[in-house]
Every structure is written in structure tokens, then in C-alpha cells.
Design a protein around this motif. Sequence first.
Motif, PDB file in Angstrom:
ATOM      1  N   ASP A 172       0.830  -1.209   0.000  1.00  0.00           N
ATOM      2  CA  ASP A 172       0.000   0.000   0.000  1.00  0.00           C
ATOM      3  C   ASP A 172       0.862   1.256   0.000  1.00  0.00           C
ATOM      4  N   GLN A 173       2.003   1.190   0.701  1.00  0.00           N
ATOM      5  CA  GLN A 173       2.838   2.381   0.755  1.00  0.00           C
ATOM      6  C   GLN A 173       3.490   2.668  -0.588  1.00  0.00           C
ATOM      7  N   VAL A 174       3.858   1.607  -1.305  1.00  0.00           N
ATOM      8  CA  VAL A 174       4.427   1.819  -2.636  1.00  0.00           C
ATOM      9  C   VAL A 174       3.322   2.278  -3.596  1.00  0.00           C
ATOM     10  N   ALA A 175       2.151   1.638  -3.492  1.00  0.00           N
ATOM     11  CA  ALA A 175       1.044   1.995  -4.384  1.00  0.00           C
ATOM     12  C   ALA A 175       0.607   3.447  -4.172  1.00  0.00           C
ATOM     13  N   SER A 193      -6.582   2.950 -11.107  1.00  0.00           N
ATOM     14  CA  SER A 193      -7.399   2.350 -10.056  1.00  0.00           C
ATOM     15  C   SER A 193      -6.492   1.803  -8.961  1.00  0.00           C
ATOM     16  N   ARG A 194      -7.052   1.665  -7.776  1.00  0.00           N
ATOM     17  CA  ARG A 194      -6.296   1.144  -6.641  1.00  0.00           C
ATOM     18  C   ARG A 194      -5.747  -0.247  -6.945  1.00  0.00           C
ATOM     19  N   HIS A 195      -6.571  -1.010  -7.645  1.00  0.00           N
ATOM     20  CA  HIS A 195      -6.183  -2.379  -7.994  1.00  0.00           C
ATOM     21  C   HIS A 195      -4.951  -2.388  -8.906  1.00  0.00           C
ATOM     22  N   ASP A 196      -4.980  -1.535  -9.945  1.00  0.00           N
ATOM     23  CA  ASP A 196      -3.843  -1.479 -10.870  1.00  0.00           C
ATOM     24  C   ASP A 196      -2.590  -0.950 -10.172  1.00  0.00           C
ATOM     25  N   ALA A 197      -2.798   0.004  -9.276  1.00  0.00           N
ATOM     26  CA  ALA A 197      -1.655   0.570  -8.552  1.00  0.00           C
ATOM     27  C   ALA A 197      -1.006  -0.507  -7.694  1.00  0.00           C
ATOM     28  N   ARG A 203       1.060  -2.782  -9.818  1.00  0.00           N
ATOM     29  CA  ARG A 203       2.355  -2.190 -10.176  1.00  0.00           C
ATOM     30  C   ARG A 203       3.301  -2.166  -8.988  1.00  0.00           C
ATOM     31  N   ALA A 204       2.731  -1.972  -7.796  1.00  0.00           N
ATOM     32  CA  ALA A 204       3.558  -1.980  -6.586  1.00  0.00           C
ATOM     33  C   ALA A 204       4.239  -3.333  -6.418  1.00  0.00           C
ATOM     34  N   VAL A 205       3.506  -4.401  -6.724  1.00  0.00           N
ATOM     35  CA  VAL A 205       4.081  -5.736  -6.607  1.00  0.00           C
ATOM     36  C   VAL A 205       5.298  -5.859  -7.527  1.00  0.00           C
ATOM     37  N   LYS A 206       5.156  -5.341  -8.768  1.00  0.00           N
ATOM     38  CA  LYS A 206       6.274  -5.396  -9.727  1.00  0.00           C
ATOM     39  C   LYS A 206       7.464  -4.584  -9.211  1.00  0.00           C
ATOM     40  N   LEU A 207       7.157  -3.419  -8.642  1.00  0.00           N
ATOM     41  CA  LEU A 207       8.240  -2.557  -8.146  1.00  0.00           C
ATOM     42  C   LEU A 207       8.990  -3.220  -7.003  1.00  0.00           C
ATOM     43  N   ILE A 208       8.229  -3.863  -6.131  1.00  0.00           N
ATOM     44  CA  ILE A 208       8.864  -4.529  -4.994  1.00  0.00           C
ATOM     45  C   ILE A 208       9.802  -5.629  -5.497  1.00  0.00           C
ATOM     46  N   GLU A 209       9.375  -6.294  -6.577  1.00  0.00           N
ATOM     47  CA  GLU A 209      10.269  -7.284  -7.188  1.00  0.00           C
ATOM     48  C   GLU A 209      11.485  -6.615  -7.814  1.00  0.00           C
ATOM     49  N   SER A 219      13.867  -6.405   7.555  1.00  0.00           N
ATOM     50  CA  SER A 219      15.151  -5.916   8.070  1.00  0.00           C
ATOM     51  C   SER A 219      15.412  -4.513   7.527  1.00  0.00           C
ATOM     52  N   GLY A 220      16.445  -3.871   8.065  1.00  0.00           N
ATOM     53  CA  GLY A 220      16.781  -2.514   7.628  1.00  0.00           C
ATOM     54  C   GLY A 220      17.039  -2.436   6.134  1.00  0.00           C
ATOM     55  N   GLY A 221      17.790  -3.376   5.606  1.00  0.00           N
ATOM     56  CA  GLY A 221      18.099  -3.365   4.186  1.00  0.00           C
ATOM     57  C   GLY A 221      16.849  -3.561   3.330  1.00  0.00           C
ATOM     58  N   GLN A 222      15.963  -4.463   3.796  1.00  0.00           N
ATOM     59  CA  GLN A 222      14.712  -4.691   3.059  1.00  0.00           C
ATOM     60  C   GLN A 222      13.837  -3.445   3.076  1.00  0.00           C
ATOM     61  N   ARG A 223      13.807  -2.785   4.245  1.00  0.00           N
ATOM     62  CA  ARG A 223      12.985  -1.568   4.329  1.00  0.00           C
ATOM     63  C   ARG A 223      13.532  -0.493   3.397  1.00  0.00           C
ATOM     64  N   GLN A 224      14.882  -0.398   3.333  1.00  0.00           N
ATOM     65  CA  GLN A 224      15.444   0.625   2.460  1.00  0.00           C
ATOM     66  C   GLN A 224      15.056   0.329   1.012  1.00  0.00           C
ATOM     67  N   ARG A 225      14.960  -0.955   0.659  1.00  0.00           N
ATOM     68  CA  ARG A 225      14.526  -1.297  -0.699  1.00  0.00           C
ATOM     69  C   ARG A 225      13.083  -0.867  -0.933  1.00  0.00           C
ATOM     70  N   VAL A 226      12.241  -1.005   0.095  1.00  0.00           N
ATOM     71  CA  VAL A 226      10.857  -0.557  -0.049  1.00  0.00           C
ATOM     72  C   VAL A 226      10.827   0.959  -0.265  1.00  0.00           C
ATOM     73  N   VAL A 227      11.648   1.687   0.508  1.00  0.00           N
ATOM     74  CA  VAL A 227      11.695   3.145   0.355  1.00  0.00           C
ATOM     75  C   VAL A 227      12.149   3.491  -1.064  1.00  0.00           C
ATOM     76  N   ILE A 228      13.113   2.730  -1.583  1.00  0.00           N
ATOM     77  CA  ILE A 228      13.586   2.980  -2.947  1.00  0.00           C
ATOM     78  C   ILE A 228      12.450   2.705  -3.939  1.00  0.00           C
ATOM     79  N   ALA A 229      11.710   1.606  -3.728  1.00  0.00           N
ATOM     80  CA  ALA A 229      10.592   1.296  -4.615  1.00  0.00           C
ATOM     81  C   ALA A 229       9.575   2.432  -4.632  1.00  0.00           C
ATOM     82  N   MET A 230       9.309   3.013  -3.443  1.00  0.00           N
ATOM     83  CA  MET A 230       8.380   4.141  -3.376  1.00  0.00           C
ATOM     84  C   MET A 230       8.922   5.337  -4.154  1.00  0.00           C
ATOM     85  N   ALA A 231      10.237   5.561  -4.015  1.00  0.00           N
ATOM     86  CA  ALA A 231      10.839   6.752  -4.609  1.00  0.00           C
ATOM     87  C   ALA A 231      10.892   6.662  -6.132  1.00  0.00           C
ATOM     88  N   ILE A 232      11.018   5.439  -6.677  1.00  0.00           N
ATOM     89  CA  ILE A 232      11.145   5.311  -8.127  1.00  0.00           C
ATOM     90  C   ILE A 232       9.845   4.864  -8.778  1.00  0.00           C
TER      91      ILE A 232
END
Lengths: 314, 528
Positions: free
Chosen positions: B105-108, B118-122, B125-131, B147-160
Motif C-alpha cells: 500500500d505504501q508503494v502503491a 485504479s487502486r487495484h492497478d496501482a 504495479r507496486a508488486v512489480k516494483l517490490i520485485e 530488516s533494515g536493508g529490506q525496508r530501504q529497498r521498499v523506500v527505494i521502490a516508493m521513490a522510483i
Amino acid sequence: MIRYTFGRLSSLVISLIVASMVIFLVIEVIPGDPASFMLGINAREDTLAALRAEMGLDQPLVIRYFNWVLGMLQGDFGNSWTYKTPVAELINDRIWVSLPLAVYALLLSTLIAFPAGIYAASRRGSAGDVTIIGATQLGVALPNFWFAMILVLIFAIKLRWFSAGGFPGWDDPLLAIKSLTLPAIALALPQAAILARVMRSSLLDMLGEDFIRTARAKGLTRRQALWRHAVRNALIPVLTIIGLQFSFLLAGGIIIEQVFFLPGLGRLIFQSISARDLIVVESVVMLLVFTVIVVNFAVDLAYAAVDPRLRSRA
Amino acid sequence: MSLLRIKEYSLAINGTEILHDVDIAVDAGQIVAITGESGSGKSMTALSIMGLLPRGSVNRGQIMLDGVSLLDASEAELCDMRGNAVGMIFQEPMTALNPVMTIGDQVAETILMHEKISRHDARARAVKLIERVGLKLAPTRYPHELSGGQRQRVVIAMAIAVRPKLLIADEPTTALDVTTQARILELLKGLVDEFDMGLLMITHDLAVVAGMADKIVVMQNGRIVEAAPTQTLLRDMQHPYTKALFKASGHKVTLPARADAPHLLYAKGVTRDYPLPRSGLFGARPSFRALNNVSFHIEHGERVGLVGESGCGKSTLTRAILGLEPIQAGEITLDGDPVFTGKKPNLTVRRRMQVVFQDPYSSFNPRHRVERLITEPFHLLENPPTSAARDAAIAAALRDVGLSVSDKDKYIHEFSGGQRQRIAIARALIIEPELIIFDEAVSALDVSVRAQVLDLIADLCKSRSLAYLFISHDLSVVRTVADRVLVMQAGQIVEHGATEDIFLNPQHPYTQALIAAAPQLPEISHAS
């Protein structure tokens, strides 16, 4: 989540058992025995014996405890010595005043406090914020019976919109709610003041968190970040206060019940203590403890609904 | 035309000048690094671009992003720009995510903010970004499960998420372990190439800068003192501050030579279990083995380094050595005496050991004067010195760490970070211990201050026979201050040996991975 609920539930049961033992023992440790305490020093020997027999004081402590608990589980709270009626009936009459009043007051207090707290936090330092802080300061400082008297003066005596007191019963629900309105407002105002302050400071803490900055960097406006990210996180301390307030509202409305002549639990317990009717006191106190523990259980479940970290912990 | 162009930009907050005439340009596909010590204005430069400055900020000059002047943009226009044209990554991944919202949800949310979708499409796409950022996690996970490293990857996914033209990364790997850091930096580099983004990276770590950036901007006290393409700058530094910064980063101390000596601290088969929450209501309580059969020794006057990543058991070992907690198996002795007796630390042993922690500020009571702070260990003594002897001890301890005697009447907030760490060392020295544990003692310090504190430690070794255990995640620091190194992984010591042997010829795969992941400061001539 299931494990969490189960864990909370078992702690609820244990709390109830411990509380019932404490209440029972406190009554038992009264010097002499409960019967002589209830009847006073000038009691006649045969009256005393009759009461002792009725209370089952000739039986051992453990048996009496289990009889008391088993009775309560079946809805039998014993008979009041002063009213000469079953305690269950006494409680049943009054709980339908006190419980709705407490819920009503809590709803009002939440409805006032949430918008006020959120508004003040989102406009920190503005004239609106300063006004709300000032108002909550007054709300915390002024006792609820003072509000009660002012409300009666304005809305009952001057404007004649509400009656000044009494409760007509639930035959006409609208009328019943109307008669509970002024007492509910009087109860709610000081609670709302406290709740609004907690909401404001909790929100301000959250607005300083890193994830709010992250949300803003995603393109959320200040307002969106507040509503979507800060409010839910700010709810945890607020829920704690709401839980405490409900317990207070249920039992602590004694003065308000007096001011508005409401036949509530507060009055019942006050009169029973004055009349040394330990059978009623014991049962009403147990009922209040039960409510408080159940409300705390509900608050625990609400925590878990708000915060996923609690759900995954045992 | 540059993607981002900052021109003659100045910023004052509540009347204090923070940035002065800053000029920076970032092109598409380019990595530009801003470096400098704390307080140099790096982060404020980043927040200026995002338009997220604190209250009371007054700025002038120009910030142009893709031809749009950001300083003239309205708040609504800035909201459109944030997350859309510019994405940002922050230093602290542990707190950068909303704890009550799933990562999906945070990436979407970024996508929903900027696209009509739509929320569904977003979510899809978030799933793809997380991958894409290298996570194999369900989008329904919550941040606390990562973990910290995993969270930083989520933050990166949100940013890009919506492919911004510019990505700002403010100390993106400072809070992470070296191996995680290497992987995150690689991810960022790959994204820059793939999306042809500009990356403005802010970091104090010159080794990271040298390995990543196309261009380096060095800031000091809110001004740019030097800016040049990386290779040019490394070859030919102009400004004395740049030279000092690089010199301090690679700072090496010379420890006095020492002969073999008898064992001082001896640990054998140390095992420490922490109980975990019950899995079932009646099941046995599981436990987490933080230390698993740890054996090592420290000789009198020996300097031992301990390296390992977060969670490997370094801090647990510190507590065990100090006798603060019971251990489940094994023994720890100091000169033959156990450090932990029954329920509490063994005082006769305890007074011969002291510890210096990472955070020099929070390890002091802010309401006490320095005199009282540094004499705290006196309570370990049976006959603590009084009056004149006490004053002499205070004066000597302060002098030894390079502070003046008059500092004893000050409070801790009156000192800088480096001075506070000196006070922490003075507190450790005052009862003349034979063993000091430095638990990440220089990790929070700027490079130049860190160099001074390392020099101080080397000087102390010259004037007395001091043994220490130097715990750090920073391999380059351990390399210079330790005679011998222990490498710890998952509660076990996987390799140990003389420092240079370990660094030049690591045997264990984990040690090899650690050394390979650590960013290297390029060899530069310091001849000025």
C-alpha cells in the motif's frame, strides 16, 4: 491475531477471578463479621442470627466464595438487606440508566475531542490551536457538576428545552435520550478536554516522525499526510485514555446522577454504602470491575486492529 | 541543459545562515555526490530541492528542475513534483516507513498520488516494483517484519515508483551493514542506468562517494569548497578541506609495539540464550542463541578488534564480559576470576574493566557536571579517593584525554560530539582499568573527529599498558587500531588472527564477503 485475542482473553478471565477474590476477601476481613457490621452495634441477637443464616456465614469461607461466584454466573446476586429485593433487579433497573449515559457521554466526548485535537495539531501555533488549548485547560480545570449546573440553568430553566432532572424510563426512547442529554454533556466536557489534549500531542509527535517526511516526499500534501499516516498512528495513546474514561464514566457519575436525579448505579452504590448493605456493594463493585475489564479487553483488541506490530507479537 | 541546476542558492533558517551561494548541476543518468561533515548543509540542500524545509526558512537564488523554477512554484505544484519528478530516499530505513500500513500500500500510494489509476492497478504495479528492487516479499507484509536493508529497498521502490527524473538519496546506506550497503548501492546504480535518472547522493562516506559518483561536491559550513568530476578530484584536490577530509577518512594510527604477555581476559565456550515469546500457550518457550560457544582471549596490553554485522552478537558479548547478564554456558574470567558471580557482576573484576559506548550524548546524565560524570566509576572502588586525591584523579583523567581541568564544572551539552567521547574515555580511564571495551565508540563521529579520537586511543596505549576490545562494524578503523581481529557471525567467532593476516588473507567466506563489500578509499597522494 487469533493467538493475540486468545492471550488477551485468558488474561481477562484471570483478572476477573483475581478481582472477585479480592472483593470477596475485603468484605470478609471486616472486623467482627459482615452481618454485625451491617446491623451495627445495637442489633438484636435474633436479627443478627437471621442475617448470618441468610448470608450463609455459618458455612466455610471457600464454600461461600464459590456459592457467590456460581450465583453471579446464574444471574443471582442475592437479596438486598435494605431494599428487600433481589440485587439483580436493583442492578437491572439502574444499569439501563448508567450504561447508556456512559456510552452517550463517551460518544460526545470523542466527537468533540477528535476534531478539536486534529484541528489544533494540524494548525499548531495558530489562533485556533491557542483557543483550543485554552478551552481544554478550562475543561480540565472545571468540575463536571459545575457544567451540570450551568447547563441546567441555561437549557432547563431559561430555555426550557430539557427537563432539569429525572428519568422517564425507556418506554419512549427519544424522551429517554433527551433526558440523558444534559448529564451526558456535563460528563463529556471534562473528558473531551483531556482527550483532545492527548489527541493533539500524540498527533504532533507523529507529525515529527520520519514516515511523515517520507509521505511528504511522495507528494502528499500536509493535510493528506496527516489524515492518511499520522492519525492512525496517533490513535494508540488515545485509545488507552478512552478505555480509562469509560470506566470512570460508568461508576464516576455519582455527582452528576445526584444533580440530575438519575436512578443510576452511582446512586445505588452510594446509598448501599450509607446503609451498610454489603450484599449490594459487593455485587455492584463486582459488576463495575467486570465492565472495566471487558472494556480493557475491547481496547486491547482495538490496539491490535490499529497496530500490526501487536498482532504478530504473541 | 542540466536536469537539476542549483544556482547561487542561499538559505537561512530563523536568521541563521545555513547555505551560502550553492551551485550544483546534475544531468540525466549522472550520479553527483555531495559530501562533507555533519552541519555542512548537505541535507538542507536536498530538502531545499524537495521544498520540505523547516519553518522559518528564507531562501534566495535559483533551483531549476527540468526547466521549472522550484522556488517560484506553489505548494500544490511542489506536491505534484515530489515523488513524481523527484524521488527521495532517507537515511533511517527503520523509521522511514509507516508502521501501520502494508509495504504494498505504501508503494502503491506514490502511484495513486500521481497517476489516474485504479487502486487495484496501482497495487499490481507496486508488486512489480517490490520485485524490481530485489525483494521477494508479499506486498501485504508490514514494515516491522522487514530488516533494515529490506525496508530501504521498499523506500527505494516508493521513490522510483513513477520513474522520477531525479532521485535524491540522503545517506541511503549509513545505517546499514557493509554487505547490505554494497547491494543497495548496486541497486541504485542499476536504477540510474535503467531509468536514465539523475542521482544526487548525499553521504559522509568518502569511500562510497569515490566508488559511485561521476562528480563530487565537497561542502563545508554551508559552502561548496570544491566540486569536480570524481577522477579529477581524486587526482588533484585543490582545497585544503577536501584534502583534510580524505586524509582523515583513511586515517591510520601507529600503535606502540608490544611483546607477548599472559592472558588478561579469557572466555571459553560462552553461550547466551534469550527467551522468545511462547509459540503456543503450553509449548516450551523457544530461545534465541545470541552467543554460541564463543571462545577467545585478550592478553595484558593487547588491542583486539571485533567485527561483525548488526545482530551478530557483538553487544551481547559486551554485556557478558562486563558481567551484566548471566550466560547459559561457558565461563569468562579476568586474570582467573569470574566476571559474573551468582546474580551480579563480580566487583573486584568489574573495577578493572570499563566501557565506552557509541552515543556519547545519551550515555551521560545531562543534569550532572563533568566532574561528577567522570567520577561515576569510583563507586566500584572500596576506598574511593577523596578531596585532594579525587581532584588530582579528575585533573589527570581530563588531561589524559586532551581536555582542560576547568572543563570539570561544565555540563555535557556544552561539548561537541568528539569532546563528549573524550569525556566518556576519561570516565573509563579514571579508575585506571586494565581493559576497556570500545563498543562502536567512534561510529557516530565525523571523520576528522574520529581521526583525533583514534589518535588519542593510540596515545593512551603509549603511556600505559592498556588492553582493549574494539568493537566496530567499520573494518578500516579496526584494521588500524587492533593487533588481532575476531570476526563474528550469527553469535559465533568464525575467524580470528593477526590483523594484517585477516585483512590480506581472509580464510572464512564470511570474512571474505565482509572485506569485499567494504567500500575502498582510493589510494591518493597526500603530498600537498
